[in-house]
Design an enzyme around this catalytic site. Structure first.
Site, PDB file in Angstrom:
ATOM      1  N   GLY A   3      11.808  65.174  61.569  1.00 51.92           N
ATOM      2  CA  GLY A   3      10.806  64.166  61.295  1.00 51.92           C
ATOM      3  C   GLY A   3       9.856  63.961  62.457  1.00 51.92           C
ATOM      4  O   GLY A   3       9.280  62.901  62.613  1.00 51.92           O
ATOM      5  N   GLY A   6       6.461  61.907  62.451  1.00 53.40           N
ATOM      6  CA  GLY A   6       6.340  60.457  62.355  1.00 53.40           C
ATOM      7  C   GLY A   6       6.399  59.781  63.721  1.00 53.40           C
ATOM      8  O   GLY A   6       6.661  60.409  64.749  1.00 53.40           O
ATOM      9  N   LYS A   7       6.152  58.474  63.710  1.00 52.82           N
ATOM     10  CA  LYS A   7       6.113  57.701  64.950  1.00 52.82           C
ATOM     11  C   LYS A   7       7.441  57.782  65.707  1.00 52.82           C
ATOM     12  O   LYS A   7       7.465  58.028  66.913  1.00 52.82           O
ATOM     13  CB  LYS A   7       5.765  56.249  64.635  1.00 52.82           C
ATOM     14  CG  LYS A   7       5.634  55.387  65.868  1.00 52.82           C
ATOM     15  CD  LYS A   7       5.213  53.972  65.512  1.00 52.82           C
ATOM     16  CE  LYS A   7       5.095  53.134  66.769  1.00 52.82           C
ATOM     17  NZ  LYS A   7       4.715  51.755  66.457  1.00 52.82           N
ATOM     18  N   GLY A 101      18.407  58.232  62.229  1.00 57.26           N
ATOM     19  CA  GLY A 101      17.889  56.886  62.085  1.00 57.26           C
ATOM     20  C   GLY A 101      16.919  56.776  60.927  1.00 57.26           C
ATOM     21  O   GLY A 101      16.141  55.841  60.856  1.00 57.26           O
ATOM     22  N   THR A 102      16.989  57.727  60.006  1.00 54.57           N
ATOM     23  CA  THR A 102      16.098  57.733  58.847  1.00 54.57           C
ATOM     24  C   THR A 102      16.426  56.555  57.939  1.00 54.57           C
ATOM     25  O   THR A 102      17.582  56.337  57.612  1.00 54.57           O
ATOM     26  CB  THR A 102      16.256  59.048  58.064  1.00 54.57           C
ATOM     27  OG1 THR A 102      15.927  60.118  58.933  1.00 54.57           O
ATOM     28  CG2 THR A 102      15.379  59.082  56.838  1.00 54.57           C
ATOM     29  N   THR A 103      15.412  55.805  57.554  1.00 58.13           N
ATOM     30  CA  THR A 103      15.644  54.696  56.633  1.00 58.13           C
ATOM     31  C   THR A 103      15.519  55.182  55.202  1.00 58.13           C
ATOM     32  O   THR A 103      14.838  56.164  54.923  1.00 58.13           O
ATOM     33  CB  THR A 103      14.627  53.563  56.866  1.00 58.13           C
ATOM     34  OG1 THR A 103      13.318  54.053  56.628  1.00 58.13           O
ATOM     35  CG2 THR A 103      14.715  53.026  58.270  1.00 58.13           C
ATOM     36  N   PRO A 125      20.335  52.938  59.998  1.00 64.17           N
ATOM     37  CA  PRO A 125      18.931  52.803  59.629  1.00 64.17           C
ATOM     38  C   PRO A 125      18.090  52.145  60.719  1.00 64.17           C
ATOM     39  O   PRO A 125      16.872  52.130  60.629  1.00 64.17           O
ATOM     40  CB  PRO A 125      18.973  51.930  58.372  1.00 64.17           C
ATOM     41  CG  PRO A 125      20.236  51.168  58.486  1.00 64.17           C
ATOM     42  CD  PRO A 125      21.190  52.066  59.223  1.00 64.17           C
ATOM     43  N   MET A 127      18.080  51.641  65.175  1.00 58.65           N
ATOM     44  CA  MET A 127      18.729  51.952  66.448  1.00 58.65           C
ATOM     45  C   MET A 127      18.507  50.873  67.508  1.00 58.65           C
ATOM     46  O   MET A 127      18.935  51.031  68.637  1.00 58.65           O
ATOM     47  CB  MET A 127      18.207  53.297  66.980  1.00 58.65           C
ATOM     48  CG  MET A 127      18.544  54.466  66.099  1.00 58.65           C
ATOM     49  SD  MET A 127      20.307  54.798  66.141  1.00 58.65           S
ATOM     50  CE  MET A 127      20.451  56.042  64.891  1.00 58.65           C
ATOM     51  N   HIS A 160       6.404  46.023  59.737  1.00 54.27           N
ATOM     52  CA  HIS A 160       6.536  47.200  60.603  1.00 54.27           C
ATOM     53  C   HIS A 160       5.197  47.897  60.704  1.00 54.27           C
ATOM     54  O   HIS A 160       4.220  47.477  60.096  1.00 54.27           O
ATOM     55  CB  HIS A 160       7.632  48.146  60.104  1.00 54.27           C
ATOM     56  CG  HIS A 160       7.532  48.470  58.651  1.00 54.27           C
ATOM     57  ND1 HIS A 160       6.540  49.245  58.119  1.00 54.27           N
ATOM     58  CD2 HIS A 160       8.298  48.094  57.605  1.00 54.27           C
ATOM     59  CE1 HIS A 160       6.706  49.353  56.814  1.00 54.27           C
ATOM     60  NE2 HIS A 160       7.749  48.660  56.472  1.00 54.27           N
ATOM     61  N   LYS A 164       4.443  53.515  58.250  1.00 54.14           N
ATOM     62  CA  LYS A 164       5.792  53.672  57.691  1.00 54.14           C
ATOM     63  C   LYS A 164       5.679  53.936  56.197  1.00 54.14           C
ATOM     64  O   LYS A 164       4.961  53.252  55.489  1.00 54.14           O
ATOM     65  CB  LYS A 164       6.629  52.422  57.953  1.00 54.14           C
ATOM     66  CG  LYS A 164       8.069  52.584  57.511  1.00 54.14           C
ATOM     67  CD  LYS A 164       8.961  51.656  58.293  1.00 54.14           C
ATOM     68  CE  LYS A 164      10.395  51.725  57.839  1.00 54.14           C
ATOM     69  NZ  LYS A 164      10.978  53.035  57.859  1.00 54.14           N
TER      70      LYS A 164
END
Length: 183
Positions: A3, A6-7, A101-103, A125, A127, A160, A164
């Site tokens: 990933g 992504g941020k 840590g993927t939601t 989900p 950290m 957030h 996202k």
């Protein structure tokens, strides 16, 4: 770093590089992002779709290279929700340690790949230690005081960064615990 587009993926990759770690030249991602180039904030990383033939080939090459060089390979995965379970299954098949840590992933299924495997994993989900502590308090309250807020309207408001792409896994976990408190 799965990933890495992504941020969180970029933040993790930058932190690893800043601490002298070597990024792999390949990372798993969700299908829509495969082949997308990374930018110049980090060394070049090829993004391949988890579960693809290319992922299997590149992962085997990477694992062999790390073993030959005496390096430990740990995947750091903050990818898209649809890629979370296939990536966890990939790590299990290859005995790769990982942090995820993927939601929005199927955490029960992901947890099963970990408990059935022979590899280490940290899967959450969120950290942030403060958020994890808050979740633990809400979870404990739900176990100790079920229905304590029966008859009340409880609301979770999520906020957030704009980019996202999914509902926060943290928000989903908090909602599940609040439902226990709400009866």
């Amino acid at each position: 770093c799965g990933g890495v587009r992504g941020k969180m993926g970029y933040s993790c990759a930058e932190a690893c590089v800043a601490r002298g770690m070597t990024l792999a030249d390949v990372a798993l991602t969700g299908e829509p992002f495969a082949g997308t180039p990374t930018d110049d904030r980090i060394p070049k990383v090829d993004l391949v779709a988890g579960g693809s033939d290319e992922a299997e080939k590149r992962g085997a090459e990477l694992a062999k290279k790390c073993k030959e060089q005496g390096k430990v390979l740990v995947a750091v995965d903050f990818t898209a929700p649809q890629a979370a379970l296939p990536n966890a299954e990939y790590y299990a098949r290859h005995g790769m340690h990982f942090v995820m840590g993927t939601t929005g992933g199927d955490y029960d299924a992901i947890g099963k790949t970990v408990t059935d495997g022979k590899h280490g994993a940290v899967v959450a989900p969120n950290m942030s230690k403060q958020i994890v502590a808050m979740q633990a308090v809400v979870d404990q309250a739900a176990r100790d005081f079920p229905n304590a807020f029966a008859g009340y309207d409880l609301t979770v408001i999520e906020s957030h960064q704009k980019a996202k792409v999914d509902t926060s896994g943290t928000a989903k976990a908090v909602v599940a615990s609040l439902k226990e408190l709400n009866g």
